[in-house]
Design a protein around this motif. Structure first.
Motif, PDB file in Angstrom:
ATOM      1  N   MET A  25       0.858  -1.184   0.000  1.00 41.51           N
ATOM      2  CA  MET A  25       0.000   0.000   0.000  1.00 41.51           C
ATOM      3  C   MET A  25       0.892   1.231   0.000  1.00 41.51           C
ATOM      4  O   MET A  25       2.038   1.201   0.453  1.00 41.51           O
ATOM      5  N   LEU A  26       0.365   2.326  -0.523  1.00 42.61           N
ATOM      6  CA  LEU A  26       1.089   3.600  -0.598  1.00 42.61           C
ATOM      7  C   LEU A  26       0.496   4.539   0.436  1.00 42.61           C
ATOM      8  O   LEU A  26      -0.687   4.874   0.383  1.00 42.61           O
ATOM      9  N   ILE A  27       1.326   4.966   1.392  1.00 43.85           N
ATOM     10  CA  ILE A  27       0.848   5.841   2.456  1.00 43.85           C
ATOM     11  C   ILE A  27       1.978   6.766   2.892  1.00 43.85           C
ATOM     12  O   ILE A  27       3.122   6.341   3.025  1.00 43.85           O
ATOM     13  N   ASP A  28       1.663   8.046   3.079  1.00 40.01           N
ATOM     14  CA  ASP A  28       2.644   9.030   3.553  1.00 40.01           C
ATOM     15  C   ASP A  28       3.920   9.000   2.717  1.00 40.01           C
ATOM     16  O   ASP A  28       5.036   8.978   3.247  1.00 40.01           O
ATOM     17  N   ASN A  29       3.768   8.977   1.389  1.00 40.00           N
ATOM     18  CA  ASN A  29       4.913   8.986   0.474  1.00 40.00           C
ATOM     19  C   ASN A  29       5.867   7.816   0.683  1.00 40.00           C
ATOM     20  O   ASN A  29       7.086   7.939   0.536  1.00 40.00           O
ATOM     21  N   ALA A  30       5.289   6.667   1.028  1.00 39.12           N
ATOM     22  CA  ALA A  30       6.092   5.463   1.201  1.00 39.12           C
ATOM     23  C   ALA A  30       5.266   4.236   0.833  1.00 39.12           C
ATOM     24  O   ALA A  30       4.052   4.197   1.072  1.00 39.12           O
ATOM     25  N   LEU A  31       5.929   3.259   0.245  1.00 42.49           N
ATOM     26  CA  LEU A  31       5.299   1.972  -0.026  1.00 42.49           C
ATOM     27  C   LEU A  31       5.555   1.042   1.153  1.00 42.49           C
ATOM     28  O   LEU A  31       6.669   0.985   1.682  1.00 42.49           O
ATOM     29  N   ILE A  32       4.519   0.325   1.567  1.00 48.89           N
ATOM     30  CA  ILE A  32       4.616  -0.603   2.691  1.00 48.89           C
ATOM     31  C   ILE A  32       4.252  -2.003   2.216  1.00 48.89           C
ATOM     32  O   ILE A  32       3.240  -2.194   1.537  1.00 48.89           O
ATOM     33  N   ARG A 127       9.425  -0.856   4.553  1.00 47.05           N
ATOM     34  CA  ARG A 127       9.054   0.465   4.022  1.00 47.05           C
ATOM     35  C   ARG A 127      10.057   0.903   2.958  1.00 47.05           C
ATOM     36  O   ARG A 127      11.263   0.713   3.109  1.00 47.05           O
ATOM     37  N   GLU A 128       9.538   1.484   1.884  1.00 51.11           N
ATOM     38  CA  GLU A 128      10.386   2.033   0.824  1.00 51.11           C
ATOM     39  C   GLU A 128       9.885   3.440   0.503  1.00 51.11           C
ATOM     40  O   GLU A 128       8.757   3.616   0.054  1.00 51.11           O
ATOM     41  N   GLU A 129      10.722   4.443   0.770  1.00 54.79           N
ATOM     42  CA  GLU A 129      10.343   5.836   0.540  1.00 54.79           C
ATOM     43  C   GLU A 129      10.281   6.138  -0.961  1.00 54.79           C
ATOM     44  O   GLU A 129      11.069   5.617  -1.749  1.00 54.79           O
ATOM     45  N   ILE A 130       9.338   7.005  -1.352  1.00 51.56           N
ATOM     46  CA  ILE A 130       9.262   7.457  -2.743  1.00 51.56           C
ATOM     47  C   ILE A 130       9.180   8.979  -2.761  1.00 51.56           C
ATOM     48  O   ILE A 130       8.636   9.601  -1.845  1.00 51.56           O
ATOM     49  N   ARG A 131       9.744   9.579  -3.814  1.00 53.34           N
ATOM     50  CA  ARG A 131       9.739  11.042  -3.939  1.00 53.34           C
ATOM     51  C   ARG A 131       8.652  11.545  -4.878  1.00 53.34           C
ATOM     52  O   ARG A 131       8.156  12.653  -4.729  1.00 53.34           O
ATOM     53  N   ASN A 132       8.273  10.711  -5.871  1.00 50.29           N
ATOM     54  CA  ASN A 132       7.224  11.115  -6.801  1.00 50.29           C
ATOM     55  C   ASN A 132       6.602   9.862  -7.415  1.00 50.29           C
ATOM     56  O   ASN A 132       7.103   8.745  -7.255  1.00 50.29           O
ATOM     57  N   ASP A 133       5.479  10.056  -8.119  1.00 48.78           N
ATOM     58  CA  ASP A 133       4.733   8.930  -8.678  1.00 48.78           C
ATOM     59  C   ASP A 133       5.524   8.140  -9.714  1.00 48.78           C
ATOM     60  O   ASP A 133       5.279   6.950  -9.917  1.00 48.78           O
ATOM     61  N   LYS A 134       6.483   8.787 -10.367  1.00 53.91           N
ATOM     62  CA  LYS A 134       7.261   8.097 -11.394  1.00 53.91           C
ATOM     63  C   LYS A 134       8.123   6.981 -10.799  1.00 53.91           C
ATOM     64  O   LYS A 134       8.545   6.063 -11.504  1.00 53.91           O
ATOM     65  N   GLU A 135       8.393   7.067  -9.503  1.00 55.27           N
ATOM     66  CA  GLU A 135       9.248   6.073  -8.850  1.00 55.27           C
ATOM     67  C   GLU A 135       8.491   4.850  -8.363  1.00 55.27           C
ATOM     68  O   GLU A 135       9.109   3.866  -7.945  1.00 55.27           O
TER      69      GLU A 135
END
Length: 210
Positions: A25-32, A127-135
């Motif tokens: 799931m994507l939450i708070d700019n991070a994938l879990i 958890r994997e942090e993301i900076r934008n939707d392209k990532e």
């Protein structure tokens, strides 16, 4: 003029949950993503075996990256047990045995309604942090590869193999509900519907004219 009712709190109102995927799931700019982990009975282990287990467990977690261990006391689904007891009751001819079984069924049903039968479940969340939707796609591949590596490392924790279960996106949302919206989590604890149902009650009009 419309205003939102205050009657219910939904999980999407309490967290910045953006998207649900099959195993994340994507939450708070991070994938879990995460694993459900069974317990290991160490009662019959020698002290040296328990020490080796702790060391190997620590090594596996060290390679996991950003992670969180969660232990939740969750209601046990008694529905199958209750159905089984009803089937036995139908074939029981002895009156006294029938009365005893009926009392047991009443107890099971009350326990189910009151959520009083609990079982501890253990989870490892990554958890994997993301900076934008392209990532998102690239980071999701990285995250699920990390999960698979941890699964493989965990498999060697015990001699007969330690198995873990990869959590679905829906199961991750249910864990989120326990933390943020426990009342709704209880209502949905045995619901095998799509994640959208867990997040929203689509049959309820949450807006009313004033």
């Amino acid at each position: 003029m419309f205003k939102k009712k205050e009657a219910h709190d939904y999980t999407q109102d309490l967290a910045d949950l953006s998207e649900i995927y099959p195993n994340s799931m994507l939450i708070d700019n991070a994938l879990i993503a995460g694993l459900k982990c069974s317990t290991i009975n160490t009662t019959m282990m020698k002290p040296s075996q328990r020490n080796d287990l702790r060391i190997n467990f620590g090594i596996a977690l060290a390679g996991a990256g950003l992670h969180q261990i969660k232990i939740e006391a969750e209601p046990v689904d008694l529905s199958e047990k209750i159905e089984e007891e009803y089937r036995i009751l139908e074939s029981t001819e002895n009156i006294h045995k029938s009365d005893l079984r009926r009392s047991y069924i009443d107890y099971l049903e009350k326990s189910s309604e009151d959520n009083s039968t609990l079982e501890k479940q253990r989870y490892l969340l990554l958890r994997e942090e993301i900076r934008n939707d392209k990532e998102i796609n690239e980071k999701m591949d990285i995250l699920l590869e990390r999960v698979r590596e941890v699964q493989e490392d965990f498999r060697h924790l015990t001699e007969d193999g330690y198995d873990t279960q990869l959590l679905s996106g829906q199961q991750l949302v249910q864990l989120l509900q326990i933390d943020l919206n426990n009342n709704q989590a209880k209502l949905n604890r045995f619901v095998s519907k799509s994640p959208d149902f867990i997040l929203y009650d689509e049959q309820e009009d949450i807006y009313a004219e004033s």
